[in-house]
Scaffold this motif. Structure first.
Motif, mmCIF file in Angstrom:
data_model
loop_
_atom_site.group_PDB
_atom_site.id
_atom_site.type_symbol
_atom_site.label_atom_id
_atom_site.label_comp_id
_atom_site.label_asym_id
_atom_site.label_seq_id
_atom_site.Cartn_x
_atom_site.Cartn_y
_atom_site.Cartn_z
ATOM 1 N N GLY A 10 34.993 35.104 42.605
ATOM 2 C CA GLY A 10 35.512 35.755 44.097
ATOM 3 C C GLY A 10 36.391 36.762 44.589
ATOM 4 N N SER A 11 37.122 36.382 46.368
ATOM 5 C CA SER A 11 37.589 37.553 46.373
ATOM 6 C C SER A 11 39.029 36.831 46.920
ATOM 7 C CB SER A 11 37.311 37.575 48.209
ATOM 8 O OG SER A 11 36.024 38.551 47.492
ATOM 9 N N VAL A 12 40.361 37.527 46.963
ATOM 10 C CA VAL A 12 41.425 36.701 46.230
ATOM 11 C C VAL A 12 41.953 37.775 47.176
ATOM 12 C CG1 VAL A 12 42.257 36.821 44.398
ATOM 13 C CG2 VAL A 12 43.509 35.543 45.330
ATOM 14 N N GLN A 13 43.725 37.519 47.782
ATOM 15 C CA GLN A 13 44.425 38.207 48.533
ATOM 16 C C GLN A 13 45.451 38.696 47.062
ATOM 17 O OE1 GLN A 13 46.842 36.700 51.610
ATOM 18 N NE2 GLN A 13 44.632 38.275 53.120
ATOM 19 N N ALA A 14 46.351 39.483 47.350
ATOM 20 C CA ALA A 14 46.966 40.145 46.717
ATOM 21 C C ALA A 14 48.171 39.213 45.791
ATOM 22 C CB ALA A 14 47.391 41.421 46.874
ATOM 23 N N GLY A 15 48.378 38.780 44.971
ATOM 24 C CA GLY A 15 48.948 38.026 44.515
ATOM 25 C C GLY A 15 48.686 37.065 44.301
ATOM 26 N N GLY A 16 47.604 36.926 44.825
ATOM 27 C CA GLY A 16 46.614 35.252 44.415
ATOM 28 C C GLY A 16 46.714 35.159 42.726
ATOM 29 N N PRO A 87 45.007 45.012 43.476
ATOM 30 C CA PRO A 87 43.864 45.313 44.054
ATOM 31 C C PRO A 87 43.483 45.790 42.726
ATOM 32 C CG PRO A 87 44.829 45.794 45.832
ATOM 33 C CD PRO A 87 46.120 45.255 44.515
ATOM 34 N N GLU A 88 43.988 46.512 41.688
ATOM 35 C CA GLU A 88 43.274 47.644 40.763
ATOM 36 C C GLU A 88 42.464 46.693 39.897
ATOM 37 O OE1 GLU A 88 46.115 49.411 42.549
ATOM 38 O OE2 GLU A 88 47.016 47.732 41.372
ATOM 39 N N ASP A 89 42.989 45.241 40.119
ATOM 40 C CA ASP A 89 42.326 43.892 38.890
ATOM 41 C C ASP A 89 40.592 43.550 39.420
ATOM 42 O OD1 ASP A 89 45.185 42.018 38.944
ATOM 43 O OD2 ASP A 89 43.910 43.563 37.486
ATOM 44 N N THR A 90 40.209 44.480 40.777
ATOM 45 C CA THR A 90 39.262 44.236 41.575
ATOM 46 C C THR A 90 38.320 45.321 40.435
ATOM 47 O OG1 THR A 90 40.015 43.878 43.409
ATOM 48 C CG2 THR A 90 37.682 44.910 43.246
ATOM 49 N N ALA A 91 37.113 44.190 39.672
ATOM 50 C CA ALA A 91 36.103 44.566 38.515
ATOM 51 C C ALA A 91 35.392 43.286 38.540
ATOM 52 C CB ALA A 91 37.202 44.825 37.475
ATOM 53 N N THR A 92 34.227 43.708 37.857
ATOM 54 C CA THR A 92 32.986 42.873 37.671
ATOM 55 C C THR A 92 33.366 42.234 35.721
ATOM 56 O OG1 THR A 92 31.669 44.124 37.824
ATOM 57 C CG2 THR A 92 31.120 42.273 36.215
ATOM 58 N N TYR A 93 33.289 41.455 35.960
ATOM 59 C CA TYR A 93 34.336 40.696 34.549
ATOM 60 C C TYR A 93 33.278 39.784 33.261
ATOM 61 C CZ TYR A 93 39.264 41.606 35.866
ATOM 62 O OH TYR A 93 40.636 41.793 36.267
ATOM 63 N N TYR A 94 33.641 40.083 32.369
ATOM 64 C CA TYR A 94 32.002 39.877 31.445
ATOM 65 C C TYR A 94 32.564 38.688 29.980
ATOM 66 C CZ TYR A 94 29.347 43.942 33.421
ATOM 67 O OH TYR A 94 28.709 44.391 34.404
ATOM 68 N N CYS A 95 31.936 37.770 29.671
ATOM 69 C CA CYS A 95 32.406 37.375 28.772
ATOM 70 C C CYS A 95 31.849 37.770 27.970
ATOM 71 C CB CYS A 95 32.485 35.803 29.428
ATOM 72 S SG CYS A 95 32.257 35.168 27.980
ATOM 73 N N LYS A 96 32.360 38.024 26.256
ATOM 74 C CA LYS A 96 30.880 38.378 24.978
ATOM 75 C C LYS A 96 31.903 37.768 24.101
ATOM 76 C CE LYS A 96 31.789 41.602 21.592
ATOM 77 N NZ LYS A 96 32.532 43.345 21.713
ATOM 78 N N LYS A 97 30.743 36.880 23.659
ATOM 79 C CA LYS A 97 30.554 36.287 22.504
ATOM 80 C C LYS A 97 30.482 36.581 21.146
ATOM 81 C CE LYS A 97 27.290 33.267 22.030
ATOM 82 N NZ LYS A 97 26.450 31.600 21.868
ATOM 83 N N VAL A 98 30.869 36.894 20.233
ATOM 84 C CA VAL A 98 30.252 37.706 18.915
ATOM 85 C C VAL A 98 30.092 36.064 17.890
ATOM 86 C CG1 VAL A 98 31.446 39.315 17.314
ATOM 87 C CG2 VAL A 98 32.385 39.342 19.228
ATOM 88 N N ILE A 116 31.047 38.614 36.309
ATOM 89 C CA ILE A 116 31.227 38.518 37.749
ATOM 90 C C ILE A 116 31.887 39.233 38.324
ATOM 91 C CG2 ILE A 116 32.619 36.734 37.083
ATOM 92 C CD1 ILE A 116 31.645 33.964 38.398
ATOM 93 N N GLN A 117 32.338 38.872 39.972
ATOM 94 C CA GLN A 117 32.915 39.945 40.439
ATOM 95 C C GLN A 117 33.921 39.317 40.755
ATOM 96 O OE1 GLN A 117 32.234 43.062 41.014
ATOM 97 N NE2 GLN A 117 34.011 43.131 42.103
ATOM 98 N N VAL A 118 34.903 39.902 40.712
ATOM 99 C CA VAL A 118 36.584 39.340 41.330
ATOM 100 C C VAL A 118 37.188 40.910 41.799
ATOM 101 C CG1 VAL A 118 38.545 38.998 40.470
ATOM 102 C CG2 VAL A 118 37.062 38.376 38.990
ATOM 103 N N THR A 119 37.586 40.501 43.527
ATOM 104 C CA THR A 119 37.984 41.365 44.204
ATOM 105 C C THR A 119 39.494 40.957 44.643
ATOM 106 O OG1 THR A 119 35.708 42.023 44.473
ATOM 107 C CG2 THR A 119 37.587 42.461 46.805
ATOM 108 N N VAL A 120 40.139 41.991 44.696
ATOM 109 C CA VAL A 120 41.267 41.460 45.140
ATOM 110 C C VAL A 120 41.471 42.164 46.054
ATOM 111 C CG1 VAL A 120 44.168 41.208 44.262
ATOM 112 C CG2 VAL A 120 41.742 40.674 42.865
ATOM 113 N N SER A 121 42.198 42.145 47.263
ATOM 114 C CA SER A 121 42.184 42.912 48.627
ATOM 115 C C SER A 121 44.196 43.018 49.100
ATOM 116 C CB SER A 121 41.897 42.214 50.057
ATOM 117 O OG SER A 121 42.102 40.839 50.105
ATOM 118 N N ALA A 122 43.620 44.012 49.229
ATOM 119 C CA ALA A 122 45.752 44.235 49.612
ATOM 120 C C ALA A 122 46.088 43.446 50.585
ATOM 121 C CB ALA A 122 46.073 45.516 50.104
#
Length: 122
Positions: A10-16, A87-98, A116-122
């Motif tokens: 989801g979306s969160v502000q910086a520091g969250g 904000p640099e953590d904004t990305a699509t995060y993937y789970c990998k199972k080996v 899943i999308q993670v969006t961090v706003s300044a």
């Protein structure tokens, strides 16, 4: 489900903070290593954190001290607690199972979630 499924983005502000969850079925006869990766458009997918069958964890430098990976084997779930997000953590995060182990049913195979999308706003 065989393919991992991520939730909690989801979306969160910086520091969250956010906690991502990955659920994935497992064959009780096999071993599994679980990890998180992330990707931004135009860049390669990068490693975030992993947890092995012995509970040993590894983190990317940027995740060390801010992110915590954990696992709940009883519920086939893996988590990524992310604190002090920027904000640099904004990305699509993937789970990998080996999957790995002895026998054909445990032949080594990588499974990726849809992301899943993670969006961090300044």
């Amino acid at each position: 489900q065989v393919q991992p499924a991520e939730s909690g983005g989801g979306s969160v502000q910086a520091g969250g903070s956010l906690r991502l969850t990955c659920t994935a079925s497992k064959n009780a006869n096999c071993q599994y290593d679980m990890s998180w990766y992330r990707q931004v458009p135009g860049k390669e997918r990068e490693f975030v954190a992993s947890i092995g069958i012995d509970g040993r964890t590894k983190y990317a430098n940027f995740a060390e001290g801010r992110f915590t990976i954990s696992e709940d084997n009883a519920n086939n779930a893996m988590y990524l607690q992310m604190n002090s997000l920027n904000p640099e953590d904004t990305a699509t995060y993937y789970c990998k199972k080996v999957r790995w182990g002895l026998g054909d049913s445990c032949r080594r195979h990588n499974y990726w979630g849809q992301g899943i999308q993670v969006t961090v706003s300044a």
